[in-house]
Enzyme design. Structure first.
Site, PDB file in Angstrom:
ATOM      1  N   GLY A 105       0.871  -1.181   0.000  1.00 17.18           N
ATOM      2  CA  GLY A 105       0.000   0.000   0.000  1.00 17.18           C
ATOM      3  C   GLY A 105       0.904   1.225   0.000  1.00 17.18           C
TER       4      GLY A 105
ATOM      5  N   ARG B 200      10.355  -1.302  -4.522  1.00 14.86           N
ATOM      6  CA  ARG B 200       9.193  -1.385  -5.425  1.00 14.86           C
ATOM      7  C   ARG B 200       9.137  -0.089  -6.240  1.00 14.86           C
ATOM      8  NH1 ARG B 200       3.604  -3.419  -3.085  1.00 14.86           N
ATOM      9  NH2 ARG B 200       3.282  -3.969  -5.274  1.00 14.86           N
TER      10      ARG B 200
ATOM     11  N   GLN C 242      -5.772  -8.636  -2.358  1.00 17.53           N
ATOM     12  CA  GLN C 242      -5.802  -7.618  -1.288  1.00 17.53           C
ATOM     13  C   GLN C 242      -7.231  -7.282  -0.875  1.00 17.53           C
ATOM     14  OE1 GLN C 242      -3.916  -7.420  -4.050  1.00 17.53           O
ATOM     15  NE2 GLN C 242      -1.991  -6.361  -3.691  1.00 17.53           N
TER      16      GLN C 242
ATOM     17  N   ASP D  94      -1.525   4.788  -6.272  1.00 17.73           N
ATOM     18  CA  ASP D  94      -0.093   4.607  -6.029  1.00 17.73           C
ATOM     19  C   ASP D  94       0.739   5.755  -6.578  1.00 17.73           C
ATOM     20  OD1 ASP D  94      -1.329   1.722  -6.080  1.00 17.73           O
ATOM     21  OD2 ASP D  94       0.504   1.689  -4.875  1.00 17.73           O
TER      22      ASP D  94
ATOM     23  N   LYS E 192      -3.915  -0.314  -8.288  1.00 22.73           N
ATOM     24  CA  LYS E 192      -3.850  -1.771  -8.455  1.00 22.73           C
ATOM     25  C   LYS E 192      -4.443  -2.257  -9.777  1.00 22.73           C
ATOM     26  CE  LYS E 192      -2.235  -4.082  -6.410  1.00 22.73           C
ATOM     27  NZ  LYS E 192      -0.859  -4.490  -6.791  1.00 22.73           N
TER      28      LYS E 192
HETATM   29  O1  MRU Z   1       0.582  -3.992  -4.522  1.00 30.32           O
HETATM   30  P1  MRU Z   1      -0.012  -3.213  -3.387  1.00 30.32           P
HETATM   31  O2  MRU Z   1      -0.855  -4.053  -2.481  1.00 30.32           O
HETATM   32  O3  MRU Z   1       1.027  -2.405  -2.648  1.00 30.32           O
HETATM   33  O4  MRU Z   1      -0.988  -2.177  -4.100  1.00 30.32           O
HETATM   34  C1  MRU Z   1      -1.772  -1.329  -3.303  1.00 30.32           C
HETATM   35  C2  MRU Z   1      -2.696  -0.475  -4.069  1.00 30.32           C
HETATM   36  O5  MRU Z   1      -2.755  -0.494  -5.275  1.00 30.32           O
HETATM   37  C3  MRU Z   1      -3.508   0.507  -3.259  1.00 30.32           C
HETATM   38  O6  MRU Z   1      -4.768   0.695  -3.841  1.00 30.32           O
HETATM   39  C4  MRU Z   1      -2.757   1.845  -3.207  1.00 30.32           C
HETATM   40  O7  MRU Z   1      -1.432   1.654  -2.788  1.00 30.32           O
HETATM   41  C5  MRU Z   1      -3.421   2.826  -2.318  1.00 30.32           C
HETATM   42  S1  MRU Z   1      -3.229   2.393  -0.635  1.00 30.32           S
HETATM   43  C6  MRU Z   1      -3.881   3.624   0.343  1.00 30.32           C
END
Ligand code: MRU
Length: 323
Positions: free
Chosen positions: A47, A80, A174, A215, A226
């Site tokens: 996240g 990442r 998730q 993100d 995502k």
């Molecule tokens: O791969 P992840 O689980 O880190 O991706 C998370 C997301 O895409 C969330 O929607 C995004 O980071 C917003 S979190 C407040």
């Protein structure tokens, strides 16, 4: 009890291992930037805002350990690629006089931004709304509380009789594992669906509004989130449903003109060919696993950040909000 994905203990960082949720709540202790970088890479913590907070504490650990801080920065930055909060937090850490104090400030500010977005965003959610969300943009994805799920939390706390439709979010689940768990923990009515059911439910009039996290948001409002978010945004437009993004200003990347320049992480094939040791695809098949997609600004009704709501986002409105 509040969900605590990140706990700072002065000499170590404790991260709730999100790979094991919802079955087990186990904390992993990290004592160096390298250990925090590995935890980010391996999805112990995930996240966008949570990754930024964890990286800040990772940097603070190496500062405390009197390690090579250039190396700490590079190791964390390589963990990442898509969530800009990671680079935003590391840039702040690099400039900070007191690393521990700065990391704690980043953590606390994130919580405050979540709360502010919650209050602003809750006004956009009608009484009895059925709110679709995607992935997990909740307490687990931040320092606590959440962005998109923070808005849902705030609306629920403000006595709006709402319910959540959580998309499971293949391939890493998730939505099924984390968003559904957070809703169950807090008694927020939640219905879990697989991602390919979203259009059907919308066509039957069973969804009123969509809200997701982000993100990285480009200067023109194009939003990386995502993988699968774009698909939901297209469906929302087809069904004339409002589609909101909730993200703090730390998720904006005004240096990037539009979404085409956002780096998209490719993750291991095993996440697509199976799950937790179970394999359903044949050996030898080619696989793609992009972890994020970009929703063009034109499909976004509004972006909720801690400073306000950017309706019908475009370059001019985004940059005006960031001033
Ligand atoms: O791969 P992840 O689980 O880190 O991706 C998370 C997301 O895409 C969330 O929607 C995004 O980071 C917003 S979190 C407040």
């Amino acid at each position: 009890m509040a969900i605590e994905p990140i706990r700072w203990k002065g000499d170590r960082l404790e991260l709730l291992d999100q790979r094991l949720l919802p079955d087990q709540s186990v904390y992993v202790a990290c004592k160096s930037a390298a250990e925090v970088a590995a935890a980010i890479r391996d999805m112990v913590v995930r996240g966008a805002p949570a990754i930024g907070c964890a990286a800040a504490f990772g940097f603070a650990l190496d500062s405390r350990n009197k390690s090579d801080l250039k190396k700490a920065f590079d190791t964390l930055a390589a963990s990442r690629p898509t969530a800009v909060n990671l680079f935003w937090a590391l840039d702040r850490m690099k400039k900070a006089a007191n690393a521990e104090a700065e990391a704690i400030a980043i953590f606390k500010e994130d919580l405050a931004m979540n709360r502010a977005m919650g209050e602003l965003g809750a006004k956009l959610i009608a009484q009895r709304a059925r709110v679709m969300t995607y992935c997990n943009a909740g307490a687990l994805a931040t320092s606590g509380y959440g962005t998109a799920l923070g808005v849902i939390r705030a609306a629920f706390a403000n006595k709006k009789d709402i319910s959540v439709v959580a998309c499971e979010t293949r391939p890493y689940l998730q939505g099924a594992r984390l968003t559904a768990w957070e809703c169950v923990q807090e008694g927020i009515p939640c219905t879990l669906i697989t991602d390919n059911m979203a259009g059907h439910l919308m066509s039957k009039g069973e969804v009123d509004v969509v809200i997701v996290g982000a993100d990285r948001i480009a200067a023109n409002g194009d939003t990386a989130n995502k993988i699968g978010t774009y698909m939901v945004a297209v469906l929302a437009r087809r069904h004339r449903l409002p589609f909101y993004v909730a993200a703090p200003t730390s998720t904006f990347d005004p240096k990037i003109a539009d979404g085409s320049a956002i780096p998209i992480e490719e993750r291991p094939a095993q996440e697509v060919t199976g799950y937790r040791g179970l394999r359903w695809a044949p050996e030898g098949v080619a696989v793609r696993n992009p972890a994020f997609d970009v929703t063009p600004a034109e499909l976004i009704t509004g972006i909720v950040c801690e400073k306000g709501v950017i309706l019908e986002p475009n370059r001019e409105r985004v940059l005006a909000m960031l001033k």
